[in-house]
Design a protein around this motif. Structure first.
Motif, short mmCIF file in Angstrom:
data_model
loop_
_atom_site.label_atom_id
_atom_site.label_comp_id
_atom_site.label_asym_id
_atom_site.label_seq_id
_atom_site.Cartn_x
_atom_site.Cartn_y
_atom_site.Cartn_z
N ARG A 256 38.05 32.57 47.05
CA ARG A 256 38.97 33.58 47.58
C ARG A 256 40.42 33.34 47.19
NH1 ARG A 256 37.34 37.22 51.25
NH2 ARG A 256 35.25 37.03 52.16
N LEU A 257 40.72 32.14 46.72
CA LEU A 257 42.11 31.84 46.35
C LEU A 257 42.49 32.58 45.07
CD1 LEU A 257 42.14 27.99 47.04
CD2 LEU A 257 42.95 29.82 48.54
N PRO A 258 43.77 32.95 44.96
CA PRO A 258 44.21 33.59 43.70
C PRO A 258 44.25 32.57 42.58
CG PRO A 258 46.07 33.26 45.16
CD PRO A 258 44.85 32.89 45.96
N ARG B 186 34.76 44.82 41.58
CA ARG B 186 35.72 43.83 42.06
C ARG B 186 37.13 44.41 41.87
NH1 ARG B 186 35.67 38.07 42.29
NH2 ARG B 186 33.55 38.16 41.42
N LEU B 187 37.86 44.48 42.97
CA LEU B 187 39.23 44.99 42.94
C LEU B 187 40.19 43.82 42.90
CD1 LEU B 187 41.12 47.48 43.11
CD2 LEU B 187 41.10 47.17 45.61
N SER B 188 41.06 43.81 41.90
CA SER B 188 41.97 42.69 41.70
C SER B 188 43.41 43.16 41.65
CB SER B 188 41.63 41.95 40.38
OG SER B 188 40.30 41.49 40.38
N LEU B 189 44.28 42.32 42.18
CA LEU B 189 45.73 42.49 42.05
C LEU B 189 46.22 41.58 40.95
CD1 LEU B 189 46.78 42.56 45.83
CD2 LEU B 189 46.20 44.50 44.33
N LEU B 190 46.98 42.14 40.01
CA LEU B 190 47.40 41.40 38.83
C LEU B 190 48.92 41.32 38.80
CD1 LEU B 190 45.08 43.15 36.21
CD2 LEU B 190 44.65 41.01 37.41
N LEU C 131 50.09 34.34 34.32
CA LEU C 131 49.26 35.45 34.76
C LEU C 131 48.62 35.09 36.10
CD1 LEU C 131 47.83 38.16 34.34
CD2 LEU C 131 46.06 36.92 33.06
N ALA C 132 48.83 35.92 37.11
CA ALA C 132 48.24 35.71 38.44
C ALA C 132 47.23 36.83 38.70
CB ALA C 132 49.33 35.71 39.51
N GLU C 133 46.07 36.43 39.27
CA GLU C 133 45.03 37.40 39.60
C GLU C 133 44.42 37.03 40.94
OE1 GLU C 133 40.81 39.19 37.83
OE2 GLU C 133 41.95 37.67 36.73
N TRP C 134 44.27 38.02 41.81
CA TRP C 134 43.66 37.81 43.13
C TRP C 134 42.78 39.00 43.44
CZ3 TRP C 134 45.89 39.25 48.41
CH2 TRP C 134 45.07 38.73 49.44
N SER C 135 41.56 38.68 43.86
CA SER C 135 40.60 39.74 44.18
C SER C 135 40.34 39.75 45.68
CB SER C 135 39.29 39.53 43.40
OG SER C 135 39.53 39.54 42.00
#
Length: 474
Positions: free
Chosen positions: A82-84, A306-310, A134-138
């Motif tokens: 769960r961590l980004p 899967r929905l991700s914030l970038l 680059l950061a990604e969190w779902s």
């Protein structure tokens, strides 16, 4: 007929009477004489102490404990999903700047070369640089993360159930070998006593044969009986050595000799009802079913999007200026332009469903097989409990009959000796009475042990080893 036998009895010489009395006294002394101590000193050990040694020293139990710890580490790893993620990268390159227009599909490894399209092909090289973050969190996975965590927790439950079942099985192995060793030691003492008794009988019959009072074949048969008794003693010692080695292996103490508690030979267990406990083997089967179901759920949910914030920032440096001039020195080795970007991404593999559906069906069929094995194990444990109860009842009946058999066999043996001395019985009759006495003594020393073996079978069906020790409580 009776009076003629008595008359013949009184006509025997006085020396024969002395031999008869000595024969009877030596036979009874052979029965009462204790067995000699073994050459190596055996260490007394209770069943509780044996189980504790096995728990501390058994390598396969330690292996099961490590598997439980590994499963707990997998749960921790599943929670970290769960961590980004933040990926940093940087590079400095030195290469030519030829570029062409066109489209390249993303297959294999593609090395991009960007820049303006030159009129001629040039191999002059310049420096370039790139640094990215680059950061990604779902945060939204539509149930994929919970399914992965549930699968890891089910795997931990299975590993723990496997360790519990292995410990229960190890307790049964130790107790079984413990009782077997005690039984073989008791049997060995009976064989030693029998060797002394048969040896005395052989010497007496040989004297009678040498004095012409009995045929020579009687001494031959007596020697054969003595040899057979010694062979039986050797076999009993081999069995005892085998049980000693097995127990030492289970306890992790090689090269040791053990003396189990003789309470399991001297005392009958109490009749108790089986406790309503969950059997470790059934628990292991149930955990296996739950793990299979968790795997199937995880497979099915992996089809969901899967929905991700970038978020990203990067800097770019180049040896080619904005006006097309080329710097063949160190220009471009450091970033000179910086950018950032924010976005929302949605990943959904539409055509992945057939593969995942087949995989989920295979997992479902395996789970159904585990459920069938669970029902089979229930049936076997139920029948095992019934068999153990019947064996315990039969052991109690045997305990009541064994002393009667032993007393009658001893009396019959003495009578056959007296009849043989009077010339009214053959050496074969004496040998048969001797064999009957041997069997009676064996049954007597193994009666209580057989009852405890039945209790151990009950314990194996109950799934709670503490049930075995409750039979010692008055």
């Amino acid at each position: 007929m009776l009076f003629s036998c008595l008359a013949a009895r009184w006509r025997q010489p006085l020396a024969t009477w002395h031999l008869t009395g000595a024969l009877l006294l030596l036979a009874m002394a052979g029965q009462a004489q204790p067995a000699p101590a073994p050459s190596a000193v055996a260490q007394p050990i209770s069943l509780t102490q044996a189980l504790e040694l096995a728990r501390r020293n058994a390598p396969h139990l330690q292996a099961k404990a490590y598997q439980v710890q590994a499963a707990e580490a997998d749960i921790t790893q599943a929670r970290t999903q769960r961590l980004p993620s933040v990926r940093l990268s940087g590079q400095v390159s030195y290469g030519s700047t030829n570029a062409v227009a066109g489209t390249i599909l993303p297959i294999g490894t593609v090395i991009p070369s960007n820049g303006t399209l030159a009129g001629v092909n040039s191999y002059n090289a310049v420096f370039g640089s790139m640094g990215t973050a680059l950061a990604e969190w779902s945060p939204v996975t539509f149930g994929q993360y919970p399914a992965q965590l549930a699968r890891a927790e089910a795997a931990r439950g299975y590993a723990q159930a496997d360790a519990d079942n292995e410990w229960f099985t190890q307790q049964l192995r130790v107790a079984q070998t413990y009782l077997d060793l005690l039984a073989t030691q008791s049997l060995r003492r009976v064989r030693e006593q029998d060797v002394r008794r048969v040896g005395t009988l052989e010497k007496t019959i040989t004297r009678l044969a040498l004095n012409g009072l009995r045929p020579g074949v009687d001494s031959t048969l007596a020697r054969a009986a003595e040899a057979q008794a010694r062979l039986a003693l050797i076999a009993a010692r081999e069995q005892e050595a085998d049980r000693q080695a097995r127990l030492s292996t289970l306890l992790g103490q090689p090269g040791r000799r053990w003396q189990p508690d003789t309470v399991y030979n001297a005392r009958l267990p109490l009749a108790l009802a089986l406790p309503p406990a969950t059997h470790p083997t059934l628990g292991l089967q149930q955990r296996a079913v739950e793990l299979g179901q968790a795997r199937e759920t995880s497979i099915r949910r992996s089809y969901r999007p899967r929905l991700s914030l970038l978020g990203a920032t990067w800097g770019r440096g180049s040896g080619i200026g904005y006006n097309g001039q080329t710097d063949y020195g160190l220009g471009g080795a450091a970033p000179t332009r910086f950018n950032y970007a924010l976005g929302v991404g949605l990943v959904f593999d539409v055509l992945d469903w057939p593969r995942l559906r087949a995989q989920a069906r295979a997992e479902n069929l395996r789970t159904q097989g585990l459920q069938a094995e669970y029902r089979q194990q229930q049936l076997e444990l139920s029948n095992q409990a019934t068999l153990a109860e019947q064996r315990l009842a039969l052991a109690a009946d045997r305990a009541r009959q064994a002393p009667v058999q032993l007393a009658a066999s001893r009396q019959a043996y003495r009578q056959k000796l007296a009849l043989y001395d009077a010339g009214l019985a053959t050496v074969v009759d004496v040998t048969q009475a001797l064999y009957a006495l041997q069997q009676a003594e064996q049954d007597q020393v193994l009666t209580a042990n057989a009852a405890w073996q039945a209790v151990l079978l009950q314990t194996a069906a109950a799934g709670d080893f503490s049930f075995f020790f409750t039979h010692l409580t008055p």
